[in-house]
Design a protein around this motif. Structure first.
Motif, short mmCIF file in Angstrom:
data_model
loop_
_atom_site.label_atom_id
_atom_site.label_comp_id
_atom_site.label_asym_id
_atom_site.label_seq_id
_atom_site.Cartn_x
_atom_site.Cartn_y
_atom_site.Cartn_z
N UNK A 191 0.86 -1.20 0.00
CA UNK A 191 0.00 0.00 0.00
C UNK A 191 0.89 1.24 0.00
N UNK A 192 0.50 2.22 -0.77
CA UNK A 192 1.27 3.46 -0.88
C UNK A 192 0.32 4.64 -0.76
N UNK A 193 0.75 5.64 0.01
CA UNK A 193 0.01 6.90 0.07
C UNK A 193 1.03 8.02 -0.10
N UNK A 195 1.67 12.43 -1.09
CA UNK A 195 1.18 13.78 -1.38
C UNK A 195 2.33 14.60 -1.94
N UNK A 213 5.93 13.53 -0.12
CA UNK A 213 5.96 12.71 1.10
C UNK A 213 5.17 11.45 0.80
N UNK A 215 4.16 7.39 2.23
CA UNK A 215 4.14 6.37 3.28
C UNK A 215 3.89 5.02 2.61
N UNK A 217 3.43 0.84 3.07
CA UNK A 217 3.13 -0.26 3.98
C UNK A 217 3.66 -1.52 3.31
N UNK A 223 6.32 -0.08 8.14
CA UNK A 223 5.91 1.15 7.46
C UNK A 223 7.15 2.00 7.19
N UNK A 225 8.54 5.89 5.70
CA UNK A 225 8.27 7.27 5.27
C UNK A 225 9.42 7.73 4.38
N UNK A 325 -5.15 11.56 -3.45
CA UNK A 325 -5.15 11.65 -2.00
C UNK A 325 -5.51 10.35 -1.32
N UNK A 326 -5.88 9.35 -2.10
CA UNK A 326 -6.23 8.05 -1.52
C UNK A 326 -5.05 7.08 -1.65
N UNK A 327 -4.90 6.16 -0.71
CA UNK A 327 -3.83 5.17 -0.84
C UNK A 327 -4.09 4.27 -2.05
N UNK A 329 -3.44 0.41 -3.45
CA UNK A 329 -3.07 -0.95 -3.06
C UNK A 329 -2.22 -1.58 -4.16
#
Lengths: 338, 336
Positions: A191-193, A195, A213, A215, A217, A223, A225, A325-327, A329
């Motif tokens: 999972x990646x998020x 911005x 930036x 994040x 998973x 996790x 950053x 803006x959404x993670x 998968x």
């Protein structure tokens, strides 16, 4: 080592970092570029037998290895041409702008029986290599939370960097170093998020700032950053990491312990472009030596073509997340599952 | 001035009581009646007060009958509301440990009770008093840094269970590292951004660091977007090795469009290595942030930094509750 004939495509910043390393490795180098810089660069190294050419066919004809140091949007076509000609290929990161293009390149190299080596040079920076080796031996246990930062002046010297259509933007061009490293340390990413802020459009000028930036998973639950900054002209090039696990931490700041530093020189220098690691051999030399050894039948390089594909996949997912803006998968690829 | 300390549940209670007791003209009375949730072996109640050398009352009622001018609440996170509401009922200003509460309902009720009673509700976020943070704020507020694009912050620490087990019990702490550590940097940004609201939060947590040892999340990354356009990512993990000479720390990088700034609230220290213990050690010499915060709470800011108020504490709590929703749902969520 057998004789190396290297066709270097591109005569920009990375080509200038690779060329001295190729010469040190005893390679005969032919340079191709479309902007006239190949001739200038060849002339500078004429004593080492470096020559320039205008023709891709001539370059391929003279080379056993092709080193692609061009802007990202040209990688796929050049790599496929070189692979079709049966050449081993080292390709500057990112391999391509999309994971499917990168996979196409890797598949073509597989089918042709040649190496495709993505030049994720951070794997060869001594502090990072030392940390990775130690994490691999269990120094911190299973990595739990990892942080990476990478910052320096906005690369305004070449206009394509600030154009996401040509470079993929800061996530794909700059942060991919640390996205790759995070995956190497903590495993596949599910999972990646991300911005983005600041100037993310073509036409960047000195004084513009871009920030990413992300994040990650990992399948392990870890996790990561990753922070990337293309900053103000005086932002010193700097990378940091902190890897924490149940067994301890490993951390580093490239500017904290430089080995050598200029304390004053009368003026404030602008942030430099390509980082060096002056207290050790050039990591570009380490990188190219390992690749040349593999071309010569030695062990496979520490970065595989699939690593390059996966890094693009993660960066592309991050870019998609940054748009919405959404993670996003990620499915673990079949190779990874094996 | 008469200052009451309500509960010794929080690890900061002893430090606060000592600092208050050392202030000229301050009388301290402590009460710690609710020790039912303390883990075996934890020293609480009158015994703890005796160790600290502070006077002790057997109940909160007895403490309020003494007529305190101010009180400090150091109960478990889920037990902040009753003593704060009690203070409001007695018309006494109250400084509550962070986070303000563990649910928005509790936090909002506490803010409302204090507002209705006309008492001041403050939340114990001492890092606002860090000179390093003050420098960041000055650079941002003066416009020198330009507009803030992004913030990268880390507030890491030991697993805090060695002295108080409840910190890693979600039933008493309301969560784990995410609940414990996100609010410090969220609080700095609430101040830095002059209460520009957080709009969306994305968070991921794990318990890779202390598997089987505690039930709570022990590592987390939280990305917060603000109405002013800034985005902040916070590492709230309990990732400091338990035998590291430093308990942890708080660092923050602020990337503005005209300056990039970096602060470390706890890096003012001399580093040593002891041959006898074969270990590194540190001599922190920075200002005592708790002392500055307590002084400001008791005597006012005098134009300097004010203690976080209840509304601000509630905004930071909403970021945390949104972060837990996000971590559960695996998506970014709006901040209510």
């Amino acid at each position: 080592m057998t004789h190396l004939d290297v066709g270097l495509i591109g005569a920009g910043g990375i080509a200038r970092a690779h060329l001295p390393a190729w010469i040190e490795l005893g390679a005969r180098v032919t340079i191709l570029s479309t902007d006239g810089n190949a001739e200038k660069l060849a002339a500078k190294y004429a004593e080492s037998g470096v020559t320039a050419t205008h023709s891709l066919a001539a370059l391929l004809d003279r080379s056993t290895v092709v080193d692609i140091c061009t802007p990202t949007f040209t990688h796929r076509e050049l790599a496929l041409d070189a692979i079709a000609a049966g050449k081993h290929v080292i390709c500057e990161k990112p391999l391509a702008l999309t994971a499917s293009e990168a996979a196409e390149m890797a598949d073509a190299a597989d089918a042709a029986g040649v190496l495709l080596f993505p030049a994720h040079v951070v794997r060869y920076f001594p502090a990072y290599a030392a940390m990775a080796g130690s994490v691999g031996k269990g120094a911190v246990g299973t990595p739990a939370v990892l942080r990476f930062t990478r910052s320096g002046a906005y690369p305004v010297w070449a206009p394509w960097f600030s154009d996401p259509a040509l470079s993929g933007g800061i996530l794909m061009d700059q942060m991919i170093h640390d996205l790759d490293f995070a995956r190497m340390l903590a495993g596949e990413v599910v999972r990646v998020h991300a911005r983005l802020r600041g100037r993310q459009e073509p036409g960047a000028k000195p004084g513009d700032v871009a920030v990413g930036t992300a994040v990650l998973t990992h399948a392990s639950g870890a996790v990561s950053h990753v922070l990337g900054v293309w900053g103000l002209p005086d932002l010193q090039f700097r990378t940091t990491f902190r890897v924490a696990g149940p067994g301890g931490i490993l951390e580093h700041d490239s500017t904290a312990l430089p080995g050598f530093r200029i304390l004053a020189q009368g003026t404030r220098p602008p942030g430099e472009g390509i980082p060096g690691s002056p207290m050790t051999e050039s990591p570009y030399l380490t990188e190219l030596r390992e690749f040349a050894g593999a071309v010569d039948g030695g062990p496979a390089p520490r970065v595989t073509a699939r690593d390059g594909v996966e890094a693009v996949r993660i960066a592309a997912a991050a870019a998609a997340s940054a748009r919405t803006g959404e993670p996003v998968e990620l499915k673990i690829s079949e190779e990874a599952a094996r | 001035m008469k200052v009451g300390v309500l509960s010794f549940a929080h690890v900061h209670a002893g430090g606060f009581a000592r600092l208050l007791g050392g202030m000229e003209g301050v009388e301290v009375l402590a009460a710690d009646p609710d020790t039912d949730l303390a883990a075996p072996g934890e020293v609480r109640g009158r015994e703890f007060a005796d160790r600290l050398g502070v006077a002790y009352a057997d109940s909160y009622e007895e403490l309020f009958a003494w007529g305190p001018d101010k009180v400090v609440v150091c109960s478990e996170n889920v037990r902040h509301r009753p003593p704060v509401v009690l203070a409001a009922a007695h018309g006494v200003d109250v400084l509550c440990e962070k986070p303000l509460a563990t649910t928005e309902e509790d936090g909002a009720a506490m803010v409302e009770a204090c507002r209705a009673a006309g008492v001041r509700l403050a939340v114990a976020h001492p890092v606002r008093f860090s000179p390093a943070y003050t420098a960041v704020r000055a650079a941002v507020r003066s416009g020198t840094a330009g507009g803030v694009l992004a913030v990268s912050g880390a507030n890491n620490g030991y697993l805090p269970t060695a002295r108080r087990r409840w910190f890693a019990d979600p039933q008493l702490a309301g969560g784990g590292a995410l609940m414990d550590h996100t609010v410090h940097i969220a609080d700095l940004l609430d101040d830095l951004f002059e209460a520009s609201p957080a709009t969306t939060v994305y968070a991921q947590v794990n318990n890779v660091l202390h598997p089987g040892e505690v039930d709570a999340d022990t590592a987390g990354l939280v990305t917060v977007e603000y109405a002013n356009g800034a985005v902040a990512t916070i590492d709230c993990s309990w990732s400091q090795p338990q035998h590291h000479p430093a308990w942890g720390g708080l660092q923050m990088q602020v990337i503005g469009d005209r300056a990039t700034l970096e602060m470390d609230a706890f890096d003012q220290k001399v580093h040593g290595f002891s041959e006898s213990s074969r270990a590194p050690f540190e001599l922190p010499y920075g200002v005592n942030l708790d002392a500055l915060m307590l002084h400001s709470f008791l005597y006012g800011s005098g134009g300097g930094t004010s203690v976080t108020d209840g509304e601000s504490g509630l905004r930071s709590l909403r970021i945390v509750t949104a972060a837990y929703r996000s971590a559960r749902e695996g998506r970014s969520v709006p901040v209510r």
